[in-house]
Design a protein around this motif. Structure first.
Motif, mmCIF file in Angstrom:
data_model
loop_
_atom_site.group_PDB
_atom_site.id
_atom_site.type_symbol
_atom_site.label_atom_id
_atom_site.label_comp_id
_atom_site.label_asym_id
_atom_site.label_seq_id
_atom_site.Cartn_x
_atom_site.Cartn_y
_atom_site.Cartn_z
ATOM 1 N N TRP A 124 5.706 2.834 0.245
ATOM 2 C CA TRP A 124 5.109 1.609 -0.243
ATOM 3 C C TRP A 124 5.264 0.697 1.053
ATOM 4 C CZ3 TRP A 124 1.593 0.120 -3.849
ATOM 5 C CH2 TRP A 124 1.764 1.100 -4.857
ATOM 6 N N TYR B 95 0.805 -1.214 -0.051
ATOM 7 C CA TYR B 95 -0.070 0.102 -0.018
ATOM 8 C C TYR B 95 1.007 1.276 0.057
ATOM 9 C CZ TYR B 95 -3.374 -3.310 1.682
ATOM 10 O OH TYR B 95 -4.161 -4.520 1.808
ATOM 11 N N LYS C 208 -2.316 0.872 -4.429
ATOM 12 C CA LYS C 208 -1.941 -0.648 -3.759
ATOM 13 C C LYS C 208 -1.724 -1.584 -5.110
ATOM 14 C CE LYS C 208 -6.644 -2.336 -3.011
ATOM 15 N NZ LYS C 208 -7.522 -2.869 -2.023
#
Length: 407
Positions: free
Chosen positions: A228, A172, A268
């Motif tokens: 991330w 994500y 994502k």
């Protein structure tokens, strides 16, 4: 769009100006260990908040923010007093350098941000004072607490192994705002302010700008960006929220023991490597219909390097075009289909076209390796989290011991 929003903000400032704007410049809002915070200081900081965050100004929101801003100014006085105690001084050049960074993050120049402040009737020193307190406090915290923090190799390795395992999990792209509960007088004020921030963010206000103004997380200077991550790398409560969010969504306020979080999910993707993100540098040789198949076969069989191939192609009156490194998904469909399974230095089978024959050669290939995991970055993150906790504890102690008189 940005100009329209700024015009709307200016109009809101004119239409919803509170009586505070007419206060006497010399009025006192609070006294912190014998140092004065004026009503003018509070009003200027409130205006700075609205101007830089993009949140729409209203009489109700202004009054709420006055309380929040005054508490922040008290904290800054305490931070500067503590920095002065250990003889930390911030040079003007350091402040200008930080202003340049802020300007760049907002796609402005240093002169541009100064003109912006002038247009909003905000004194340049209002922003400089905020930056001075931030820099002085950061220096104080690192000088006094940095040496007490030890991040062991085993701990780094444990976090690294967790991160490696997380590569195959859904990742994500998350940003965060962490609101400090100590800056609010009641739970109701926390609910109102955090709810209003979420509402404004959902309407399109810049998340990074609000994060820089509000967040007490170590990521505030980067506009709240966590980068991330897998959900398992977050606090369990936040992990649960992120898993349920849709791309582009702003979360509702999430209360935790460390404060109230607001999260934004920018993107994502599934774990593991993404073949469509593999990069190819493709040389396309387009032979005209006049070139016989035998000559094309000889060209393919005789391939050595892309550089030589370009010279050989020109002798055969073929046109050449080189793509440079591009992700597979960005290449034309016919090329992508032909080279997807080829390695660097390999040639695809000739492809018949209406006006001749194309030959696709992979000059270079760089495969997507997924997330880049650095032990050094892991160590830095652990250090930043621990020093942030120690800084908040010390500030609480300063508040407890300070003599603060609100007027």
């Amino acid at each position: 769009m940005k100009t329209v929003r700024l015009f709307g903000m200016v109009l809101a400032l004119l239409l919803t100006a509170s009586p505070a704007a007419a206060r006497d410049v010399e009025g006192i809002a609070a006294v912190v260990n014998d140092q004065v915070i004026s009503l003018y200081d509070v009003d200027q900081r409130v205006d700075l908040f609205f101007a830089t965050s993009g949140i729409e100004k209203s009489a109700e929101m202004t009054e709420r923010m006055r309380q929040q801003v005054l508490r922040s100014l008290v904290d800054e006085k305490l931070q500067l007093q503590e920095a002065t105690r250990v003889e930390i001084e911030i040079e003007e050049a350091e402040i200008e350098e930080r202003m340049e960074l802020l300007a760049k993050q907002d796609n402005r120049t240093l002169d541009g941000i100064k003109e912006f402040l002038e247009d909003k009737a905000i004194e340049e020193n209002t922003l400089k004072a905020q930056i001075r307190a931030e820099l002085a406090w950061n220096q104080f915290v690192r000088r006094n607490f940095g040496g007490r923090i030890s991040v062991g190799d085993m701990e780094i390795e444990e976090q690294y192994e967790k991160a490696v395992k997380a590569v195959n999990q859904t990742r994500y792209l998350v940003s965060e705002i962490l609101l400090n509960l100590d800056n609010f007088s009641t739970e109701e004020q926390v609910r109102q302010i955090s709810g209003e921030i979420v509402k404004q963010l959902q309407s399109g206000i810049s998340f990074p700008a609000v994060a820089r103004q509000f967040s007490i997380a170590p990521t505030a200077a980067q506009g709240g960006q966590l980068g991330w991550i897998s959900a398992d790398q977050l606090n369990p409560r936040l992990s649960q929220v992120v898993r349920q969010m849709q791309v582009g969504q702003i979360s509702s306020p999430v209360p935790t023991t460390g404060g109230v979080y607001i999260l934004a999910l920018a993107d994502k993707r599934a774990g593991g490597n993404d073949p469509l993100k593999n990069k190819f540098d493709v040389l396309t040789v387009a032979f005209p219909a006049s070139v016989k198949d035998k000559r094309i076969t000889e060209f393919v069989d005789g391939f050595k390097t892309c550089r030589r191939a370009q010279g050989a192609a020109k002798k055969l009156k073929a046109s050449v075009k080189r793509s440079g490194l591009q992700e597979l998904r960005d290449l034309p469909t016919a090329i992508a289909r032909s080279v997807a399974n080829l390695e660097a230095g390999e040639v695809a089978a000739p492809s018949q076209q209406d006006d001749g024959t194309n030959v696709y050669i992979v000059c270079d290939r760089k495969d997507d390796l997924g997330i880049d995991i650095s032990r050094e970055e892991i160590a830095d993150n652990i250090f930043a989290q621990r020093i942030s906790v120690m800084a908040r504890r010390h500030l609480r102690d300063l508040r407890r011991d300070a003599v603060v008189e609100y007027r």
